[in-house]
Design a protein around this motif. Structure first.
Motif, PDB file in Angstrom:
ATOM      1  N   PHE A  29       0.826  -1.205   0.000  1.00  0.00           N
ATOM      2  CA  PHE A  29       0.000   0.000   0.000  1.00  0.00           C
ATOM      3  C   PHE A  29       0.865   1.261   0.000  1.00  0.00           C
ATOM      4  CE2 PHE A  29      -2.657   3.221   2.134  1.00  0.00           C
ATOM      5  CZ  PHE A  29      -3.733   3.234   1.265  1.00  0.00           C
ATOM      6  N   ALA A  30       1.885   1.284   0.826  1.00  0.00           N
ATOM      7  CA  ALA A  30       2.753   2.458   0.921  1.00  0.00           C
ATOM      8  C   ALA A  30       3.462   2.735  -0.405  1.00  0.00           C
ATOM      9  CB  ALA A  30       3.776   2.273   2.041  1.00  0.00           C
ATOM     10  N   ILE A  31       3.942   1.688  -1.059  1.00  0.00           N
ATOM     11  CA  ILE A  31       4.637   1.855  -2.340  1.00  0.00           C
ATOM     12  C   ILE A  31       3.675   2.367  -3.406  1.00  0.00           C
ATOM     13  CG2 ILE A  31       5.793   0.610  -4.219  1.00  0.00           C
ATOM     14  CD1 ILE A  31       6.994  -1.224  -1.993  1.00  0.00           C
ATOM     15  N   LEU A  32       2.501   1.761  -3.481  1.00  0.00           N
ATOM     16  CA  LEU A  32       1.527   2.182  -4.496  1.00  0.00           C
ATOM     17  C   LEU A  32       1.077   3.623  -4.275  1.00  0.00           C
ATOM     18  CD1 LEU A  32      -0.645  -1.048  -4.818  1.00  0.00           C
ATOM     19  CD2 LEU A  32       1.096  -0.211  -6.414  1.00  0.00           C
ATOM     20  N   LYS A  33       0.824   3.999  -3.030  1.00  0.00           N
ATOM     21  CA  LYS A  33       0.385   5.367  -2.747  1.00  0.00           C
ATOM     22  C   LYS A  33       1.497   6.391  -3.008  1.00  0.00           C
ATOM     23  CE  LYS A  33      -3.866   5.631  -1.396  1.00  0.00           C
ATOM     24  NZ  LYS A  33      -4.842   6.360  -2.188  1.00  0.00           N
ATOM     25  N   ALA A  34       2.719   6.063  -2.642  1.00  0.00           N
ATOM     26  CA  ALA A  34       3.840   6.975  -2.906  1.00  0.00           C
ATOM     27  C   ALA A  34       4.004   7.178  -4.409  1.00  0.00           C
ATOM     28  CB  ALA A  34       5.129   6.422  -2.299  1.00  0.00           C
ATOM     29  N   HIS A  35       3.875   6.107  -5.160  1.00  0.00           N
ATOM     30  CA  HIS A  35       3.974   6.179  -6.616  1.00  0.00           C
ATOM     31  C   HIS A  35       2.862   7.068  -7.190  1.00  0.00           C
ATOM     32  CE1 HIS A  35       3.452   4.661 -10.777  1.00  0.00           C
ATOM     33  NE2 HIS A  35       4.764   4.515 -10.742  1.00  0.00           N
ATOM     34  N   LEU A  36       1.642   6.867  -6.716  1.00  0.00           N
ATOM     35  CA  LEU A  36       0.518   7.684  -7.188  1.00  0.00           C
ATOM     36  C   LEU A  36       0.716   9.161  -6.852  1.00  0.00           C
ATOM     37  CD1 LEU A  36      -2.548   5.414  -6.358  1.00  0.00           C
ATOM     38  CD2 LEU A  36      -1.808   6.158  -8.626  1.00  0.00           C
ATOM     39  N   ALA A  37       1.237   9.443  -5.662  1.00  0.00           N
ATOM     40  CA  ALA A  37       1.469  10.835  -5.260  1.00  0.00           C
ATOM     41  C   ALA A  37       2.497  11.499  -6.177  1.00  0.00           C
ATOM     42  CB  ALA A  37       1.922  10.903  -3.809  1.00  0.00           C
ATOM     43  N   LEU A  38       3.591  10.793  -6.482  1.00  0.00           N
ATOM     44  CA  LEU A  38       4.598  11.362  -7.385  1.00  0.00           C
ATOM     45  C   LEU A  38       4.048  11.501  -8.797  1.00  0.00           C
ATOM     46  CD1 LEU A  38       8.023   9.790  -6.361  1.00  0.00           C
ATOM     47  CD2 LEU A  38       7.090  12.032  -5.812  1.00  0.00           C
ATOM     48  N   GLU A  39       3.255  10.540  -9.215  1.00  0.00           N
ATOM     49  CA  GLU A  39       2.649  10.625 -10.551  1.00  0.00           C
ATOM     50  C   GLU A  39       1.757  11.863 -10.654  1.00  0.00           C
ATOM     51  OE1 GLU A  39       1.214   7.347 -13.710  1.00  0.00           O
ATOM     52  OE2 GLU A  39       0.383   7.132 -11.702  1.00  0.00           O
ATOM     53  N   GLN A  40       1.050  12.184  -9.581  1.00  0.00           N
ATOM     54  CA  GLN A  40       0.195  13.371  -9.579  1.00  0.00           C
ATOM     55  C   GLN A  40       1.027  14.650  -9.663  1.00  0.00           C
ATOM     56  OE1 GLN A  40      -3.323  13.295  -9.641  1.00  0.00           O
ATOM     57  NE2 GLN A  40      -2.826  15.354 -10.351  1.00  0.00           N
ATOM     58  N   VAL A  41       2.171  14.675  -8.983  1.00  0.00           N
ATOM     59  CA  VAL A  41       3.065  15.841  -9.065  1.00  0.00           C
ATOM     60  C   VAL A  41       3.526  16.039 -10.510  1.00  0.00           C
ATOM     61  CG1 VAL A  41       5.333  16.734  -8.406  1.00  0.00           C
ATOM     62  CG2 VAL A  41       3.849  15.709  -6.685  1.00  0.00           C
TER      63      VAL A  41
END
Length: 165
Positions: A29-41
């Protein structure tokens, strides 16, 4: 005719359900959410930086493509934070294509260590890989938004000056 194997079915269902409810310490979960957050940036940056970003609507850009586009229009394409974002994408891809990726904890630990070593002032790492991962990705997120945010502020100021001229 062989009978139905209920034990096998039960084991398969148990395995399936175990992936829907992550166990403590599961980094998925942490990896997927961190990835999504950077993708949004990255997407936010492209929306502000490109002259016609809506032309990309429906293009279904992959993370790696968005990262390359951002680097191509950013004044610091060689900044070390982009290598960290690329490394996070690689870690996330381990999850996206395998239900049970081999050595995820070790790969996460290496990601944390490698990113930490690239910062001008590395953090003191602990034995808690999840806490270290969250601290590192927060730092990556902060650096990326800072590098790109400063560039956006410059562009907006430049556009304002151009309009006033």
């Amino acid at each position: 005719m062989a009978g139905f194997d209920y034990k096998s079915l039960q084991a398969d269902l148990g395995r399936y359900l175990s992936h829907l409810t992550p166990a403590d310490g599961d980094m998925t979960f942490a990896i997927l959410k961190a990835h999504l957050a950077l993708e949004q940036v990255l997407q936010d940056y492209l929306d502000r930086r490109l002259p016609h970003p809506r032309e990309l609507d429906g293009a279904r850009l992959m993370f790696a493509t968005s990262l390359a586009l951002v680097r191509s229009v950013c004044p610091e394409p060689g900044h070390y934070v982009f290598a960290m974002a690329k490394a996070l994408n690689g870690l996330r891809n381990q999850l996206a294509h395998r239900l049970e990726p081999a050595d995820l904890a070790e790969k996460t630990r290496l990601f944390v260590r490698d990113c930490n070593n690239q910062f001008p002032t590395p953090m003191v790492l602990t034995d808690d890989i999840r806490a270290d991962f969250e601290r590192i990705t927060l730092k990556v997120f902060g650096f990326l938004t800072s590098v790109l945010g400063l560039h956006i502020a410059f562009i907006l100021k430049e556009r304002q000056v151009t309009r006033l001229s």
